[in-house]
Design an enzyme around this catalytic site. Sequence first.
Site, PDB file in Angstrom:
ATOM      1  N   GLU A   1       0.716  -1.176   0.031  1.00 20.51           N
ATOM      2  CA  GLU A   1       0.096  -0.087   0.185  1.00 20.51           C
ATOM      3  C   GLU A   1       0.885   0.965  -0.117  1.00 20.51           C
ATOM      4  O   GLU A   1       1.877   1.551   0.972  1.00 20.51           O
ATOM      5  CB  GLU A   1      -0.811   0.003   1.148  1.00 20.51           C
ATOM      6  CG  GLU A   1      -2.081  -0.890   1.160  1.00 20.51           C
ATOM      7  CD  GLU A   1      -2.839  -0.661   2.645  1.00 20.51           C
ATOM      8  OE1 GLU A   1      -2.609   0.217   3.400  1.00 20.51           O
ATOM      9  OE2 GLU A   1      -3.809  -1.609   2.831  1.00 20.51           O
TER      10      GLU A   1
ATOM     11  N   ASP B   1      -2.048  14.152  -7.982  1.00 23.91           N
ATOM     12  CA  ASP B   1      -0.697  13.165  -8.033  1.00 23.91           C
ATOM     13  C   ASP B   1       0.090  13.705  -9.186  1.00 23.91           C
ATOM     14  O   ASP B   1      -0.389  14.083 -10.351  1.00 23.91           O
ATOM     15  CB  ASP B   1      -1.114  11.674  -8.368  1.00 23.91           C
ATOM     16  CG  ASP B   1      -1.592  11.130  -7.125  1.00 23.91           C
ATOM     17  OD1 ASP B   1      -1.812  11.668  -6.108  1.00 23.91           O
ATOM     18  OD2 ASP B   1      -2.008   9.748  -7.333  1.00 23.91           O
ATOM     19  N   ASN B   2       1.453  13.984  -8.621  1.00 23.02           N
ATOM     20  CA  ASN B   2       2.335  14.252  -9.938  1.00 23.02           C
ATOM     21  C   ASN B   2       3.413  12.977 -10.024  1.00 23.02           C
ATOM     22  O   ASN B   2       3.622  12.344  -9.224  1.00 23.02           O
ATOM     23  CB  ASN B   2       3.198  15.462  -9.193  1.00 23.02           C
ATOM     24  CG  ASN B   2       2.113  16.471  -9.249  1.00 23.02           C
ATOM     25  OD1 ASN B   2       1.402  17.011  -9.922  1.00 23.02           O
ATOM     26  ND2 ASN B   2       2.452  17.342  -8.153  1.00 23.02           N
TER      27      ASN B   2
ATOM     28  N   HIS C   1      11.705  23.300  -4.792  1.00 22.91           N
ATOM     29  CA  HIS C   1      10.411  23.752  -5.136  1.00 22.91           C
ATOM     30  C   HIS C   1       9.422  23.869  -3.974  1.00 22.91           C
ATOM     31  O   HIS C   1       9.475  22.936  -3.148  1.00 22.91           O
ATOM     32  CB  HIS C   1       9.859  23.134  -6.516  1.00 22.91           C
ATOM     33  CG  HIS C   1      10.748  22.929  -7.413  1.00 22.91           C
ATOM     34  ND1 HIS C   1      10.820  21.915  -8.265  1.00 22.91           N
ATOM     35  CD2 HIS C   1      11.650  23.713  -7.968  1.00 22.91           C
ATOM     36  CE1 HIS C   1      11.781  21.888  -9.313  1.00 22.91           C
ATOM     37  NE2 HIS C   1      12.261  23.139  -9.179  1.00 22.91           N
TER      38      HIS C   1
ATOM     39  N   LYS D   1       3.068  17.227   1.091  1.00 21.98           N
ATOM     40  CA  LYS D   1       3.386  16.162  -0.010  1.00 21.98           C
ATOM     41  C   LYS D   1       3.980  14.920   0.315  1.00 21.98           C
ATOM     42  O   LYS D   1       4.511  14.793   1.578  1.00 21.98           O
ATOM     43  CB  LYS D   1       4.834  16.740  -0.771  1.00 21.98           C
ATOM     44  CG  LYS D   1       4.791  18.029  -1.490  1.00 21.98           C
ATOM     45  CD  LYS D   1       5.944  18.331  -2.304  1.00 21.98           C
ATOM     46  CE  LYS D   1       5.769  19.606  -3.259  1.00 21.98           C
ATOM     47  NZ  LYS D   1       7.061  20.015  -3.937  1.00 21.98           N
TER      48      LYS D   1
ATOM     49  N   TYR E   1       4.317  11.913  -6.552  1.00 27.73           N
ATOM     50  CA  TYR E   1       4.202  12.395  -5.131  1.00 27.73           C
ATOM     51  C   TYR E   1       2.766  12.976  -5.337  1.00 27.73           C
ATOM     52  O   TYR E   1       2.137  13.360  -6.162  1.00 27.73           O
ATOM     53  CB  TYR E   1       5.057  13.563  -4.696  1.00 27.73           C
ATOM     54  CG  TYR E   1       5.451  14.761  -5.581  1.00 27.73           C
ATOM     55  CD1 TYR E   1       4.794  15.902  -5.642  1.00 27.73           C
ATOM     56  CD2 TYR E   1       6.313  14.650  -6.764  1.00 27.73           C
ATOM     57  CE1 TYR E   1       4.949  16.994  -6.463  1.00 27.73           C
ATOM     58  CE2 TYR E   1       6.499  15.658  -7.408  1.00 27.73           C
ATOM     59  CZ  TYR E   1       5.622  16.774  -7.380  1.00 27.73           C
ATOM     60  OH  TYR E   1       6.133  17.920  -8.073  1.00 27.73           O
TER      61      TYR E   1
ATOM     62  N   LYS F   1      15.072  26.983 -14.825  1.00 23.54           N
ATOM     63  CA  LYS F   1      14.279  27.572 -13.908  1.00 23.54           C
ATOM     64  C   LYS F   1      15.123  27.470 -12.496  1.00 23.54           C
ATOM     65  O   LYS F   1      15.059  28.430 -11.750  1.00 23.54           O
ATOM     66  CB  LYS F   1      13.076  26.908 -13.441  1.00 23.54           C
ATOM     67  CG  LYS F   1      12.230  27.069 -12.325  1.00 23.54           C
ATOM     68  CD  LYS F   1      10.746  26.054 -12.108  1.00 23.54           C
ATOM     69  CE  LYS F   1       9.919  26.422 -10.940  1.00 23.54           C
ATOM     70  NZ  LYS F   1       9.176  25.558 -10.790  1.00 23.54           N
ATOM     71  N   ASP F   2      15.693  26.095 -12.322  1.00 18.17           N
ATOM     72  CA  ASP F   2      16.466  26.041 -11.229  1.00 18.17           C
ATOM     73  C   ASP F   2      17.841  26.706 -11.054  1.00 18.17           C
ATOM     74  O   ASP F   2      18.260  27.086 -10.039  1.00 18.17           O
ATOM     75  CB  ASP F   2      16.457  24.448 -10.974  1.00 18.17           C
ATOM     76  CG  ASP F   2      15.447  23.787 -10.588  1.00 18.17           C
ATOM     77  OD1 ASP F   2      14.360  24.461 -10.160  1.00 18.17           O
ATOM     78  OD2 ASP F   2      15.569  22.593 -10.668  1.00 18.17           O
TER      79      ASP F   2
END
Length: 184
Positions: free
Chosen positions: A31, A50-51, A65, A75, A135, A170-171
């Site tokens: 699970e 969900d990502n 982030h 998260k 996540y 971006k980072d």
Amino acid sequence: MNDLQIKETGVKGLYVLYPKVFGDHRGWFTETYSKIKLEEYGITADFVQDNHSLSGKKGTIRGLHFQINPKSQTKLVRCSRGAVLDVAVDLRKGSPTYKKWFAEELSAENFKQLWLPKGFAHGFLTLTDDCEVLYKVDEYYSAACDRSIRFDDPEIGIDWGIRDPVLSKKDLDAPFLSGSDANF
């Protein structure tokens, strides 16, 4: 009986989860999330999204982030393919562990998960090629509230164990914490 084990990390509200894995000659079953089992530990969230990410190359850093209030996110993070060094940074200004970071290896083999409450920045370093990270979040993505801070911010001092990571624009362009509008 709860088949889920939880380890405190030393950072308030941040936990490593160890789901029970049942294996036999066919493979395994676990699970990955049970609201009722987490509630037994006093951990709650109503997940709404969900990502899932794929990073093709070992040595990739995604992060750090987060989303600012009012769209901050809890998260629950796991790695379903490969291995990552998963990192969380406490950005809650009133917290006794403000600016403290915690890292844990999450992998497809160890089944560990990281629970991050609202007010944390999150990132990871891929330790293998072709890493998939999944996540759950308890708030929808908001472009207006989406933020990042530099992975190598000296004020935080994360030891990533790598010199030249693969990074997104971006980072690379993310501000240091001192220039961030993190509002936790």
